[in-house]
Design an enzyme around this catalytic site. Sequence first.
Site, PDB file in Angstrom:
ATOM      1  N   CYS A 239      32.925  47.519  63.564  1.00 49.47           N
ATOM      2  CA  CYS A 239      32.583  47.607  64.984  1.00 49.47           C
ATOM      3  C   CYS A 239      31.145  48.094  65.192  1.00 49.47           C
ATOM      4  O   CYS A 239      30.521  47.778  66.213  1.00 49.47           O
ATOM      5  CB  CYS A 239      33.540  48.543  65.714  1.00 49.47           C
ATOM      6  SG  CYS A 239      35.177  47.846  66.024  1.00 49.47           S
TER       7      CYS A 239
ATOM      8  N   ASP B  32      56.985  42.470  65.618  1.00 49.92           N
ATOM      9  CA  ASP B  32      56.901  43.323  66.800  1.00 49.92           C
ATOM     10  C   ASP B  32      58.282  43.684  67.373  1.00 49.92           C
ATOM     11  O   ASP B  32      58.412  43.959  68.553  1.00 49.92           O
ATOM     12  CB  ASP B  32      56.048  42.622  67.877  1.00 49.92           C
ATOM     13  CG  ASP B  32      55.639  43.562  68.997  1.00 49.92           C
ATOM     14  OD1 ASP B  32      55.542  44.778  68.742  1.00 49.92           O
ATOM     15  OD2 ASP B  32      55.431  43.085  70.123  1.00 49.92           O
TER      16      ASP B  32
ATOM     17  N   CYS C  70      46.514  52.045  80.640  1.00 46.00           N
ATOM     18  CA  CYS C  70      46.304  50.658  80.217  1.00 46.00           C
ATOM     19  C   CYS C  70      47.033  49.696  81.153  1.00 46.00           C
ATOM     20  O   CYS C  70      48.221  49.865  81.436  1.00 46.00           O
ATOM     21  CB  CYS C  70      46.813  50.490  78.782  1.00 46.00           C
ATOM     22  SG  CYS C  70      46.749  48.796  78.170  1.00 46.00           S
TER      23      CYS C  70
END
Length: 339
Positions: free
Chosen positions: A185, A131, A211
Amino acid sequence: MDIKARLTAQALAEGFVACRICRPDSVPEVPERLDAFLEAGYHGQMGWMEERKHWRGDPSVLWPEARSVIMLAESYAPEHDPLAILERPDLGAVSVYAQGRDYHDVVKKRLKRLARWLIEQEPCQVKVFVDTAPVPEKALAQAAGLGWQGKHTNIVSRDWGNWAFLGSVFTTLELEPDAPEVDRCGSCTACQEVCPTNAFPAPYKLDGRRCISYLTIEHKGPVDEKMRSALGNRIYGCDDCLAACPWNKFAVAASDMRYHGSAGGTLAELVVLDDVAFRTRFSGSPVKRIGRDRFVRNVLYSIGNSGDLSLRDAAQALCEDPDGAVADAARWAVAQLAL
């Protein structure tokens, strides 16, 4: 065992919950998706996504010599209900991933140990990423078969749920790739429905500007007043969409207890932190990277949402704070408590 089997065994011994392989060029869909995300403005103030899109869109550009990408997942599954704290308006809620030691440090050390082991087994070159570089980890994780990108855009696995950090080892070694994972999903929309700010304009699409993780961590300056009440007592990140995923019934316990901690605290004690106290308290924590000003701004929004009149004086004391966003948040909190 062949090198791939031994690599997987070594990765599990290091504490990773899964290890899969893909090619650097196995995510051809990323550039188009990234362009659509950026054109919609969903990245908000994260200008680095635009600046580095030529790398993030094509992992093979990042290191042309790489022939294989080893994708790894490490669980940080919580031991408790991560949403229970939302019922305690006197406390500041910190996202599960940031409650203990900074995962960048912990995961990267594991990756480096695994990479060194690989070099000892086979002549090759390696580069590790956690990351901290323009690597499309989620797309690569799905291509490698670690899991699939759920409707909340995070990686989900039928073996360990969605509480996991991702890391990668790029190598010049040719390794047999694994089959990509398929979307499982189904018709579930739990992660979409639970979002306090309606940050998902459609399944598999996230508007970062709405968000809570983005607003409390990445967004600089004052948060739009229309969004502040939805923050509740979340002062660093948000776990709602992750916690709602039914695949978490298969969550694997975190192998490293350093991920579990108590990074939050009462709003009363957090709002009075100056820069030195903030840095001392959050040393070694991901929370430290947003700095005292942004953190206290978030705490003040939580105070405004708390309804706790005993916190009014603490907010009033910051109405003339040198940081404009803090001062604005303090004045808003005082006004909210006066309603």
